[in-house]
Design a protein around this motif. Structure first.
Motif, PDB file in Angstrom:
ATOM      1  N   PRO A  78       0.815  -1.231   0.000  1.00 14.54           N
ATOM      2  CA  PRO A  78       0.000   0.000   0.000  1.00 14.54           C
ATOM      3  C   PRO A  78       0.846   1.278   0.000  1.00 14.54           C
ATOM      4  O   PRO A  78       0.511   2.246  -0.685  1.00 14.54           O
ATOM      5  N   GLN A 107      -1.901  10.769   0.562  1.00 14.16           N
ATOM      6  CA  GLN A 107      -1.906   9.429   1.135  1.00 14.16           C
ATOM      7  C   GLN A 107      -3.209   9.146   1.891  1.00 14.16           C
ATOM      8  O   GLN A 107      -3.744   8.047   1.841  1.00 14.16           O
ATOM      9  N   LYS A 108      -3.753  10.161   2.566  1.00 14.75           N
ATOM     10  CA  LYS A 108      -5.020   9.994   3.301  1.00 14.75           C
ATOM     11  C   LYS A 108      -6.187   9.741   2.350  1.00 14.75           C
ATOM     12  O   LYS A 108      -7.110   8.996   2.672  1.00 14.75           O
ATOM     13  N   SER A 109      -6.146  10.390   1.181  1.00 18.40           N
ATOM     14  CA  SER A 109      -7.273  10.267   0.259  1.00 18.40           C
ATOM     15  C   SER A 109      -7.093   9.152  -0.775  1.00 18.40           C
ATOM     16  O   SER A 109      -8.033   8.798  -1.475  1.00 18.40           O
ATOM     17  N   HIS A 110      -5.898   8.600  -0.857  1.00 18.84           N
ATOM     18  CA  HIS A 110      -5.615   7.557  -1.847  1.00 18.84           C
ATOM     19  C   HIS A 110      -6.338   6.259  -1.499  1.00 18.84           C
ATOM     20  O   HIS A 110      -6.325   5.817  -0.356  1.00 18.84           O
ATOM     21  N   THR A 111      -6.985   5.667  -2.469  1.00 18.69           N
ATOM     22  CA  THR A 111      -7.659   4.385  -2.292  1.00 18.69           C
ATOM     23  C   THR A 111      -6.761   3.279  -2.839  1.00 18.69           C
ATOM     24  O   THR A 111      -6.412   3.296  -4.015  1.00 18.69           O
ATOM     25  N   GLN A 112      -6.425   2.336  -1.986  1.00 21.39           N
ATOM     26  CA  GLN A 112      -5.523   1.254  -2.378  1.00 21.39           C
ATOM     27  C   GLN A 112      -6.186   0.358  -3.424  1.00 21.39           C
ATOM     28  O   GLN A 112      -7.333  -0.052  -3.264  1.00 21.39           O
ATOM     29  N   GLN A 113      -5.436   0.069  -4.489  1.00 20.53           N
ATOM     30  CA  GLN A 113      -5.921  -0.802  -5.553  1.00 20.53           C
ATOM     31  C   GLN A 113      -5.121  -2.122  -5.604  1.00 20.53           C
ATOM     32  O   GLN A 113      -5.657  -3.142  -5.984  1.00 20.53           O
TER      33      GLN A 113
END
Length: 182
Positions: free
Chosen positions: A144, A170-176
């Motif tokens: 991540p 990093q706070k708003s990033h959605t892990q793919q």
């Protein structure tokens, strides 16, 4: 005898770079020479894994992070990847200079230069096309974290008039990307 020979063939195949992620869908690690030739044909960022043979976290990163199919595909698409043993005793020709270990040192001077003297392993080094704007990122990176860093850089979230500071991104990033289970 046939059983021993079969066992050796299986063992050698399992330990080959292709099996370990080199060619079969994994990260296609390149040599310094290969990257410099490729850079002339098609400029691209460089992703460098700086490691040592004795580093435990380096081995964990190899096993858990670099085996992620999504991470490997993203790195192969957007970067020229180099795996660099910071303690190699072999000279390295890179950007017009020969880099070696100095007398009394275990560390190749290229590692010292890239990491700005902060020798921490593993470290990830990102360079813009043309080997510019060297960024060293010390420490173990899980899937991540690596995803957030690489997408931030490649998608340009940190540059331009709408730049976002990395902690905010990093706070708003959605892990793919999926993490690799052991």
């Amino acid at each position: 005898m046939k059983a021993i020979l079969s066992f050796l063939i299986i063992l050698l195949t399992a330990s080959s770079p292709a099996f370990a992620g080199g060619e079969e869908g994994g990260i296609r690690w390149m040599s310094f020479d290969e990257v410099q030739v490729a850079m002339k044909k098609e400029p691209r960022r460089v992703f460098m894994d700086v490691y040592t043979d004795w580093c435990g976290w380096c081995k964990v990163m190899d096993r858990k992070t670099f085996t992620s199919p999504e991470a490997a595909a993203y790195i192969n698409k957007n970067f020229y990847p180099i795996k660099f043993n910071a303690e190699t005793d072999q000279p390295i020709r890179f950007v017009g200079k020969v880099w070696e270990r100095t007398e009394g040192s275990k560390t190749n001077q290229l590692a010292v230069e890239l990491l700005r003297g902060q020798l921490s392993y593993p470290s990830t080094v990102i360079m813009e096309a043309g080997f510019q704007q060297v960024q060293a990122i010390p420490g173990y990176l899980d899937v991540p974290t690596l995803e957030a860093i690489l997408t931030y850089i490649v998608e340009g979230h940190g540059t331009g008039p709408k730049a976002i500071p990395f902690p905010e991104y990093q706070k708003s990033h959605t892990q793919q990307w999926k993490s690799v289970a052991e």
